[in-house]
Design a protein around this motif. Sequence first.
Motif, mmCIF file in Angstrom:
data_model
loop_
_atom_site.group_PDB
_atom_site.id
_atom_site.type_symbol
_atom_site.label_atom_id
_atom_site.label_comp_id
_atom_site.label_asym_id
_atom_site.label_seq_id
_atom_site.Cartn_x
_atom_site.Cartn_y
_atom_site.Cartn_z
ATOM 1 N N TRP A 106 0.882 -1.120 0.070
ATOM 2 C CA TRP A 106 0.118 -0.129 0.137
ATOM 3 C C TRP A 106 0.927 1.237 0.083
ATOM 4 N N ASP A 107 0.844 2.166 -0.874
ATOM 5 C CA ASP A 107 1.619 3.233 -1.042
ATOM 6 C C ASP A 107 0.997 4.461 -0.654
ATOM 7 N N MET A 108 1.738 5.389 0.334
ATOM 8 C CA MET A 108 1.209 6.564 0.908
ATOM 9 C C MET A 108 2.238 7.499 0.342
ATOM 10 N N HIS A 109 1.913 8.591 -0.260
ATOM 11 C CA HIS A 109 2.338 9.841 -0.617
ATOM 12 C C HIS A 109 2.093 10.960 0.282
ATOM 13 N N GLY A 110 2.953 12.010 0.163
ATOM 14 C CA GLY A 110 2.708 13.382 0.902
ATOM 15 C C GLY A 110 3.443 13.535 2.090
ATOM 16 N N LEU A 152 10.539 4.935 1.264
ATOM 17 C CA LEU A 152 11.098 4.943 0.011
ATOM 18 C C LEU A 152 11.859 6.267 -0.400
ATOM 19 N N THR A 153 10.921 7.615 0.092
ATOM 20 C CA THR A 153 11.680 8.857 -0.269
ATOM 21 C C THR A 153 11.000 9.404 0.827
ATOM 22 N N GLU A 154 11.270 10.880 1.121
ATOM 23 C CA GLU A 154 10.780 11.639 1.998
ATOM 24 C C GLU A 154 9.053 11.972 2.007
ATOM 25 N N MET A 155 8.637 11.645 0.747
ATOM 26 C CA MET A 155 7.317 12.057 0.511
ATOM 27 C C MET A 155 6.709 10.719 0.054
ATOM 28 N N HIS A 156 7.166 9.572 0.305
ATOM 29 C CA HIS A 156 6.729 8.149 -0.368
ATOM 30 C C HIS A 156 7.204 6.981 0.374
ATOM 31 N N SER A 157 5.917 6.621 1.373
ATOM 32 C CA SER A 157 6.179 5.621 2.277
ATOM 33 C C SER A 157 5.404 4.170 1.922
#
Length: 78
Positions: free
Chosen positions: A9-13, A46-51
């Motif tokens: 499940w991708d979370m962005h922001g 994965l990045t500061e804005m994508h977990s």
Amino acid sequence: MDRKIKLIWDMHGQHAKGTSEHHAIHLNEFAERENVETMGVGTEDLTEMHSIAYMIVEEKDMITVRDALRPQRAEEAE
């Protein structure tokens, strides 16, 4: 032996990390309630804005979890 599938499940922001951590709690609750054996539930940044939140299950349980929880994607787990 069944293959292991990592449901994701991708979370962005800006709140992606906290959201993915919270989602992992609910994934554990689901697994316990539905008696789905997992090989792991967790999060990765994965990045500061994508977990992501993920659940690793045996292939035989993948359809049950997929249909109930609708992950964005899946891949074969190591």
